[in-house]
Design a protein around this motif. Sequence first.
Motif, PDB file in Angstrom:
ATOM      1  N   LYS A  69       1.069  -0.709   6.850  1.00 35.32           N
ATOM      2  CA  LYS A  69      -0.157  -1.419   7.234  1.00 35.32           C
ATOM      3  C   LYS A  69      -0.392  -2.636   6.329  1.00 35.32           C
ATOM      4  O   LYS A  69      -0.773  -3.707   6.787  1.00 35.32           O
ATOM      5  CB  LYS A  69      -1.339  -0.442   7.141  1.00 35.32           C
ATOM      6  N   LEU A  70      -0.117  -2.450   5.038  1.00 38.01           N
ATOM      7  CA  LEU A  70      -0.300  -3.528   4.058  1.00 38.01           C
ATOM      8  C   LEU A  70       0.623  -4.711   4.372  1.00 38.01           C
ATOM      9  O   LEU A  70       0.198  -5.863   4.363  1.00 38.01           O
ATOM     10  CB  LEU A  70      -0.019  -2.991   2.650  1.00 38.01           C
ATOM     11  N   PHE A  71       1.882  -4.413   4.675  1.00 36.31           N
ATOM     12  CA  PHE A  71       2.832  -5.483   4.969  1.00 36.31           C
ATOM     13  C   PHE A  71       2.577  -6.142   6.326  1.00 36.31           C
ATOM     14  O   PHE A  71       2.973  -7.278   6.547  1.00 36.31           O
ATOM     15  CB  PHE A  71       4.274  -4.973   4.865  1.00 36.31           C
ATOM     16  N   ASP A 116      -2.397 -11.621   0.770  1.00 34.79           N
ATOM     17  CA  ASP A 116      -1.539 -12.532   0.002  1.00 34.79           C
ATOM     18  C   ASP A 116      -0.662 -11.707  -0.948  1.00 34.79           C
ATOM     19  O   ASP A 116      -0.856 -10.500  -1.101  1.00 34.79           O
ATOM     20  CB  ASP A 116      -2.371 -13.585  -0.731  1.00 34.79           C
ATOM     21  N   ALA A 117       0.304 -12.357  -1.573  1.00 30.24           N
ATOM     22  CA  ALA A 117       1.296 -11.660  -2.401  1.00 30.24           C
ATOM     23  C   ALA A 117       0.649 -10.869  -3.533  1.00 30.24           C
ATOM     24  O   ALA A 117       1.041  -9.732  -3.817  1.00 30.24           O
ATOM     25  CB  ALA A 117       2.306 -12.660  -2.957  1.00 30.24           C
ATOM     26  N   LYS A 118      -0.386 -11.470  -4.178  1.00 32.69           N
ATOM     27  CA  LYS A 118      -1.041 -10.773  -5.294  1.00 32.69           C
ATOM     28  C   LYS A 118      -1.713  -9.491  -4.819  1.00 32.69           C
ATOM     29  O   LYS A 118      -1.575  -8.438  -5.437  1.00 32.69           O
ATOM     30  CB  LYS A 118      -2.072 -11.685  -5.967  1.00 32.69           C
ATOM     31  N   ARG A 161      -0.004  -2.069  -3.545  1.00 30.61           N
ATOM     32  CA  ARG A 161       1.212  -1.253  -3.542  1.00 30.61           C
ATOM     33  C   ARG A 161       1.293  -0.419  -4.819  1.00 30.61           C
ATOM     34  O   ARG A 161       1.637   0.757  -4.785  1.00 30.61           O
ATOM     35  CB  ARG A 161       2.455  -2.136  -3.409  1.00 30.61           C
ATOM     36  N   GLU A 162       0.939  -1.027  -5.950  1.00 23.79           N
ATOM     37  CA  GLU A 162       0.984  -0.292  -7.212  1.00 23.79           C
ATOM     38  C   GLU A 162      -0.050   0.832  -7.241  1.00 23.79           C
ATOM     39  O   GLU A 162       0.231   1.931  -7.732  1.00 23.79           O
ATOM     40  CB  GLU A 162       0.771  -1.242  -8.399  1.00 23.79           C
ATOM     41  N   ILE A 163      -1.227   0.585  -6.691  1.00 24.01           N
ATOM     42  CA  ILE A 163      -2.256   1.631  -6.625  1.00 24.01           C
ATOM     43  C   ILE A 163      -1.774   2.777  -5.733  1.00 24.01           C
ATOM     44  O   ILE A 163      -1.874   3.942  -6.115  1.00 24.01           O
ATOM     45  CB  ILE A 163      -3.609   1.056  -6.141  1.00 24.01           C
TER      46      ILE A 163
END
Length: 195
Positions: free
Chosen positions: A152-154, A159-161, A167-169
Amino acid sequence: ESASANLETLGAKLVQLVNEADYNKRSALIKEMEDLEHQNDLLTHNIFLELGKNFITPFDREDIHSLASALDDIADFIYASGKKINFYKIDPTTDSGIQKTADAIQQAVLAVKSAVLELRNLKNTQKIVECVIKINSIENMADEIFDLSIEKLFDSNADAKELIKKREIYQTLETVTDKCEDAGNVIESIVVKYA
């Protein structure tokens, strides 16, 4: 048992945190989580000290050491998850992946706690096995939530940040369930040896 009770509280705080939109209120919860994580460090340290002193232990020293370490890892990653949410200034209330994973974590730590409490007398091995199975199934569910959240995120216009932060969370949250599964594996090996 104290460490597993601490995990239950940490899991509840994490669920509270991911349902809180206010940054400052989340900061207060993170501080409480930090205190709980420090308590867990102290408990783990005391367990290791006792292992060095006691001649007779309820089960193998190595198993006690492994279980205490596994429980400490769960606490570390729950706290890290909460900390990263505010560190990256992410509003968790707008992200169902974060919330669903926090709920899964809470279920997993409750199952870990139930299994740990049953180790006291090892009379109800069936309940321990059921807890371990539940932990494994929650971990699988968390993997699924992680995959869907990343997909879903991708697919989003993030934006990239934002992408890197979220993703890290997701990854840190999912690691908590991996650590719960590790604790479940230690508990399972104790049951196999002593039941």
